[in-house]
Design a protein around this motif. Structure first.
Motif, PDB file in Angstrom:
ATOM      1  N   GLY A   1     -46.180 -12.556 -43.958  1.00  0.00           N
ATOM      2  CA  GLY A   1     -45.292 -11.870 -44.814  1.00  0.00           C
ATOM      3  C   GLY A   1     -44.123 -12.615 -45.557  1.00  0.00           C
ATOM      4  O   GLY A   1     -44.178 -13.668 -45.318  1.00  0.00           O
ATOM      5  N   GLY A   2     -43.166 -11.897 -45.869  1.00  0.00           N
ATOM      6  CA  GLY A   2     -41.856 -12.657 -46.679  1.00  0.00           C
ATOM      7  C   GLY A   2     -40.636 -11.590 -46.525  1.00  0.00           C
ATOM      8  O   GLY A   2     -40.849 -10.521 -46.580  1.00  0.00           O
ATOM      9  N   SER A   3     -39.437 -12.137 -46.474  1.00  0.00           N
ATOM     10  CA  SER A   3     -38.519 -11.470 -46.572  1.00  0.00           C
ATOM     11  C   SER A   3     -37.295 -12.265 -47.422  1.00  0.00           C
ATOM     12  O   SER A   3     -37.171 -13.511 -47.177  1.00  0.00           O
ATOM     13  N   GLU A   4     -36.517 -11.343 -48.213  1.00  0.00           N
ATOM     14  CA  GLU A   4     -35.461 -11.767 -49.002  1.00  0.00           C
ATOM     15  C   GLU A   4     -34.134 -11.076 -49.062  1.00  0.00           C
ATOM     16  O   GLU A   4     -34.675  -9.900 -49.368  1.00  0.00           O
ATOM     17  N   ALA A   5     -33.153 -11.692 -48.978  1.00  0.00           N
ATOM     18  CA  ALA A   5     -31.905 -10.581 -49.187  1.00  0.00           C
ATOM     19  C   ALA A   5     -30.935 -11.566 -50.292  1.00  0.00           C
ATOM     20  O   ALA A   5     -29.909 -12.041 -49.859  1.00  0.00           O
ATOM     21  N   PRO A   6     -31.348 -11.739 -51.491  1.00  0.00           N
ATOM     22  CA  PRO A   6     -30.518 -12.586 -52.513  1.00  0.00           C
ATOM     23  C   PRO A   6     -29.536 -12.219 -53.045  1.00  0.00           C
ATOM     24  O   PRO A   6     -29.039 -12.890 -54.290  1.00  0.00           O
ATOM     25  N   LEU A   7     -29.128 -10.838 -53.048  1.00  0.00           N
ATOM     26  CA  LEU A   7     -28.038 -10.339 -53.683  1.00  0.00           C
ATOM     27  C   LEU A   7     -26.664 -10.825 -53.424  1.00  0.00           C
ATOM     28  O   LEU A   7     -25.979  -9.985 -52.924  1.00  0.00           O
ATOM     29  N   THR A   8     -26.453 -12.232 -53.625  1.00  0.00           N
ATOM     30  CA  THR A   8     -24.988 -12.659 -53.218  1.00  0.00           C
ATOM     31  C   THR A   8     -24.783 -13.584 -54.270  1.00  0.00           C
ATOM     32  O   THR A   8     -25.510 -14.007 -55.370  1.00  0.00           O
ATOM     33  N   PRO A   9     -23.284 -13.558 -54.372  1.00  0.00           N
ATOM     34  CA  PRO A   9     -22.838 -14.156 -55.491  1.00  0.00           C
ATOM     35  C   PRO A   9     -23.296 -15.606 -56.021  1.00  0.00           C
ATOM     36  O   PRO A   9     -23.573 -15.829 -57.381  1.00  0.00           O
ATOM     37  N   PHE A  10     -23.540 -16.645 -55.262  1.00  0.00           N
ATOM     38  CA  PHE A  10     -24.117 -17.805 -55.352  1.00  0.00           C
ATOM     39  C   PHE A  10     -25.318 -17.753 -55.957  1.00  0.00           C
ATOM     40  O   PHE A  10     -25.569 -18.515 -56.955  1.00  0.00           O
ATOM     41  N   THR A  11     -26.194 -16.914 -55.363  1.00  0.00           N
ATOM     42  CA  THR A  11     -27.702 -17.041 -55.888  1.00  0.00           C
ATOM     43  C   THR A  11     -27.829 -16.326 -57.109  1.00  0.00           C
ATOM     44  O   THR A  11     -28.508 -16.874 -58.228  1.00  0.00           O
ATOM     45  N   ILE A  12     -27.063 -15.124 -57.372  1.00  0.00           N
ATOM     46  CA  ILE A  12     -27.033 -14.569 -58.630  1.00  0.00           C
ATOM     47  C   ILE A  12     -26.497 -15.487 -59.909  1.00  0.00           C
ATOM     48  O   ILE A  12     -27.078 -15.809 -60.805  1.00  0.00           O
TER      49      ILE A  12
END
Length: 387
Positions: free
Chosen positions: A182-193
């Motif tokens: 599977g996979g996991s992602e928590a990208p709701l961060t300022p630099f990623t956005i």
């Protein structure tokens, strides 16, 4: 495929929630999971975990003092893996392999530690071990205490389906009978956005009914937005009585690199991956395709062009979940796979609400799931309903 592989469990945590029945009910309604959050003074569409799911993650963080310093991407993976293993009853026999990936990994901690370094010139002790991409799989392996191999990788947005490929390969080689993928992602961060906005692909704050227009072939602006989540599936050798679905074909392809972010106008990689996944299966037997379709103008149309090239006048019913839960980067493919297994289980097609359909399949037997990432790394998985 040398032999059929069974998916005996799949568990997720996403903007849709954590319980299978709850997730299915949310798929059946026409509302999206978008909310707006301020990023650098701009209201930005995102899809975040609902309150009940966030509380579960915070309880997990507090449950073990070793978990307090872990990134959300790791905790989302641990939670989903625990639930999947429990559902498949693998917690009795821990002889299985693990392959969990992520596109960006610990974005929250990485941005925190980097800001700390810029401010002080020093780095925290745990900055390196808690931000390596491999720590998602390694912490899941530690949490589950499995006896098999543990693998981690990052292949941009097709990461999770590449994990499925790896699991299938290990099982078919005879080196393992079971694999957790599977996979996991928590990208709701300022630099990623900010990175996504710099690419000019992010949805605007236009307050429209559906800010993301994934699969709208006529849109004239990019409308992708980000979501957070994880999903983990249990793969087992052979046809199992408790199978949610059978994997009957796998396909993969990488396009010659012309530039860093997009695929060709005809999505040659998808044409190759879908043909490989189909194998000798007649195209008219495919009932539906769950598209990658992130909501970008060129990406959506390129995938559609590939589907038309492969299926010609027998185009299956098409759908995607990104208009509802956003693009979860490395976890997106396995969340699409979950949607496909739910449609097979309930024998009901989930349409995109703003799209028109000439016909909706009344029976769901075979579904293809697509994913692709930056650089044209495509994967296609052919699922079949258990008999």
């Amino acid at each position: 495929m040398q032999q059929t592989i069974s998916i005996t469990a799949i568990s997720s945590i996403s903007p849709l929630g954590i319980l299978p029945d709850e997730i299915w009910e949310r798929y059946k309604n026409d509302s999206h999971c978008i909310s707006f959050r301020d990023f650098n003074g701009e209201q930005t569409p995102i899809a975040q975990l609902p309150i009940e799911a966030r509380l579960v993650i915070e309880e997990l963080r507090a449950d073990n003092h070793h978990y307090e310093a872990l990134d959300d991407s790791v905790l989302l993976g641990i939670y989903s893996a625990r639930q999947a293993v429990k559902s498949a009853k693998w917690d009795i026999d821990r002889n299985f392999g693990i392959n969990i990936g992520s596109s960006r990994g610990a974005t929250g901690l990485f941005e925190k530690y980097h800001q700390e370094f810029l401010s002080t010139g020093k780095s925290s002790t745990l900055s390196s071990p808690t931000t390596t991409l491999g720590n998602i799989s390694s912490w899941i392996a530690h949490d589950l205490q499995n006896n098999g191999p543990e693998i981690s990788h990052s292949i941009t947005c097709s990461t999770a389906l590449h994990a499925v490929l790896n699991g299938v390969a290990w099982i078919q080689s005879g080196l393992a009978d079971k694999f957790l993928v599977g996979g996991s992602e928590a990208p709701l961060t300022p630099f990623t956005i900010a990175q996504m906005k710099a690419l000019k692909i992010y949805a605007s704050n236009n307050k429209s009914t559906y800010p993301c227009q994934a699969m709208n072939w006529d849109k004239n602006r990019n409308s992708m937005f980000l979501g957070e989540g994880a999903a983990i599936a249990c793969l087992e050798k052979g046809r199992k009585e408790n199978a949610l679905a059978h994997i009957r074909g796998i396909g993969y392809a990488t396009e010659p690199l012309k530039h860093n972010i997009s695929i060709s106008t005809q999505a040659d990689c998808f044409q190759k991956s879908m043909k490989m996944a189909l194998g000798e299966t007649p195209i008219e037997e495919i009932d539906a395709i769950v598209l990658h379709a992130p909501g970008t103008v060129k990406g959506d149309v390129a995938e559609y062009n590939a589907i038309k090239a492969v299926f010609k006048e027998h185009i299956p019913a098409l759908t995607t979940n990104k208009w509802k839960i956003g693009h979860t980067f490395g976890a997106s493919g396995i969340l699409s796979l979950e949607l496909a297994t739910l449609m097979l289980k309930h024998q009901e097609f989930i349409p995109v609400p703003y799209m028109s359909y000439e016909s909706i399949p009344k029976k769901m037997k075979k579904i293809i799931v697509n994913a692709v990432g930056f650089g044209g790394n495509a994967v296609s998985i052919l699922l079949e309903a258990p008999k």
